[in-house]
Motif scaffolding. Sequence first.
Motif, PDB file in Angstrom:
ATOM      1  N   ASP A 155       3.371 -99.797  53.553  1.00  0.00           N
ATOM      2  CA  ASP A 155       4.575-100.544  53.222  1.00  0.00           C
ATOM      3  C   ASP A 155       5.086-101.300  54.435  1.00  0.00           C
ATOM      4  O   ASP A 155       5.003-100.825  55.555  1.00  0.00           O
ATOM      5  N   HIS A 210      17.644-101.966  47.024  1.00  0.00           N
ATOM      6  CA  HIS A 210      16.847-102.860  46.167  1.00  0.00           C
ATOM      7  C   HIS A 210      16.743-102.254  44.772  1.00  0.00           C
ATOM      8  O   HIS A 210      16.290-101.122  44.620  1.00  0.00           O
ATOM      9  N   TRP A 236      11.099-102.479  47.227  1.00  0.00           N
ATOM     10  CA  TRP A 236      10.236-103.292  48.071  1.00  0.00           C
ATOM     11  C   TRP A 236       8.770-103.074  47.736  1.00  0.00           C
ATOM     12  O   TRP A 236       8.007-104.019  47.615  1.00  0.00           O
ATOM     13  N   ARG A 237       8.374-101.820  47.597  1.00  0.00           N
ATOM     14  CA  ARG A 237       6.946-101.535  47.366  1.00  0.00           C
ATOM     15  C   ARG A 237       6.476-102.017  45.993  1.00  0.00           C
ATOM     16  O   ARG A 237       5.291-102.091  45.737  1.00  0.00           O
ATOM     17  N   HIS A 238       7.421-102.365  45.111  1.00  0.00           N
ATOM     18  CA  HIS A 238       7.080-102.945  43.804  1.00  0.00           C
ATOM     19  C   HIS A 238       7.322-104.448  43.813  1.00  0.00           C
ATOM     20  O   HIS A 238       7.554-105.043  42.768  1.00  0.00           O
ATOM     21  N   ARG A 239       7.326-105.005  45.014  1.00  0.00           N
ATOM     22  CA  ARG A 239       7.503-106.435  45.250  1.00  0.00           C
ATOM     23  C   ARG A 239       8.906-106.942  44.906  1.00  0.00           C
ATOM     24  O   ARG A 239       9.091-108.091  44.525  1.00  0.00           O
ATOM     25  N   GLU A 256      12.440-108.426  45.681  1.00  0.00           N
ATOM     26  CA  GLU A 256      12.878-109.386  46.687  1.00  0.00           C
ATOM     27  C   GLU A 256      14.241-108.997  47.261  1.00  0.00           C
ATOM     28  O   GLU A 256      15.030-108.326  46.608  1.00  0.00           O
TER      29      GLU A 256
END
Length: 116
Positions: free
Chosen positions: A15, A52, A56-59, A61
């Motif tokens: 990550d 988030h 983040w790790r699932h894209r 933004e």
Amino acid sequence: MRWPNRTRDNRWTWDAPAVPSPPRQKHALKIRDGGCACPGCAIPVQRCTAHHLVFWRHRGETKTDNLVLLCTRHHRLIHKSEWKVQITQDGLPEFIAPTYLDPSGEPRRNTMHLRT
């Protein structure tokens, strides 16, 4: 720099580190959320961090409509439980409790920080 993270199926991924929100984005979150956005929480903005909604790790933004201010306690709760957070059409965050706490699934908002 990147660091390892184990996925649910026991695989390792790498990550990217968390990217701090730009100052204007932080200001927008302060105005919108006013502090911890979790219903009933009175923790002020200064003690909150951006969470988030799409991780983040699932894209996910780093955009205002994918972020919500949470205190440390509620940030952990969201990550480790079945609570759901969403930004509604009016642009405000709503929280949905797990069904074992609230079978109706009624969305909740924090009204403690509302500006009049």
